[in-house]
Design a protein around this motif. Structure first.
Motif: not given
Length: 252
Positions: A19-20, A47-52
């Motif tokens: 978020t930062g 990184c979609d698999s991290i953000f979601i």
């Protein structure tokens, strides 16, 4: 499927960090239903698999490509251990019985009241556009009789552009901002009344899900499969646009 200690740790530590770094904004949390459901998202970067998972309050078990679990050597074993540790399930994308077995594993998670994440296009977009969804997501939704929550990912392709292994914090001198946009759940009761779910029904459901995702992400639609575009790009050294155009012309 129980939440692992690694998943919980990454969520606690990763959420404030990302978020930062990327001003991660989550929109539409009020649309998440109770009970089991499928998360269906566009796929712009690894990184979609991290953000979601960080965006959703409950545990999401993604169907990840089986290569992540079968790469040989020490690096491969470490990668497989990581993906299992964060609750991801291997997805065989070769089609037929092997792909069905992967979907069956996802169906078991849903039957236990969990959440399955899937990328309907089957692979990352080669150029940021939205490609034709495969029917696996439709088959899983119709056989499990659970709602599908469309998600539009915006900005993750700038973190790790297609073909690059570098992670970026800025784009054109500006901070990268990531948005996860959660849409209203989709249900498909009119199809589940059929004794046998036809391919035509699966195709219609997959296309409906794909359109809902693109409405959230704002992506241009390309009516060919992304994996075929990538193969043609590699085989003939074409750009994504050139490969997609050739495949579209062949369909006419």
């Amino acid at each position: 499927m129980p939440t692992t200690a690694l998943y919980r740790s990454l969520k606690i530590l990763g959420s404030p960090l990302l978020t930062g770094l990327y001003h991660h904004e989550v929109m539409g949390l009020e649309n998440l239903p109770k009970g089991p459901f499928i998360v269906a998202s566009n796929h712009l970067a690894f990184c979609d698999s991290i953000f979601i998972p960080l965006a959703l309050p409950r545990t999401v078990n993604f169907l990840a490509k089986s290569d992540y679990f079968t790469t040989p050597g020490l690096k491969g074993r470490a990668m497989a251990a990581f993906f299992r540790g964060v609750g991801q399930l291997p997805m065989d994308r070769s089609g037929g019985q092997k792909s069905q077995e992967s979907l069956d594993a996802g169906a078991r998670v849903l039957a236990e009241g969990g959440i399955i994440g899937i990328y309907p296009e089957g692979t990352r977009s080669p150029d940021g556009r939205g490609y034709r969804p495969k029917v696996g997501v439709a088959r899983l939704a119709l056989e499990s009789r659970v709602p599908v929550v469309p998600i539009g990912q915006i900005g993750t392709d700038l973190i790790q552009p297609s073909g690059s292994n570098r992670i970026h914090l800025r784009h054109d001198g500006e901070p990268i901002r990531v948005r996860t946009v959660i849409g209203k759940p989709l249900t498909f009761e009119k199809y589940t009344a059929d004794v046998e779910i036809s391919y035509r029904s699966q195709r219609e459901v997959a296309d409906t899900i794909g359109a809902a995702i693109r409405a959230l992400s704002g992506q241009e639609y390309v009516d060919v499969y992304a994996d075929r575009v990538k193969k043609l790009m590699a085989d003939e050294h074409l750009s994504a646009d050139e490969a997609a155009s050739r495949l579209q012309n062949e369909k006419r």
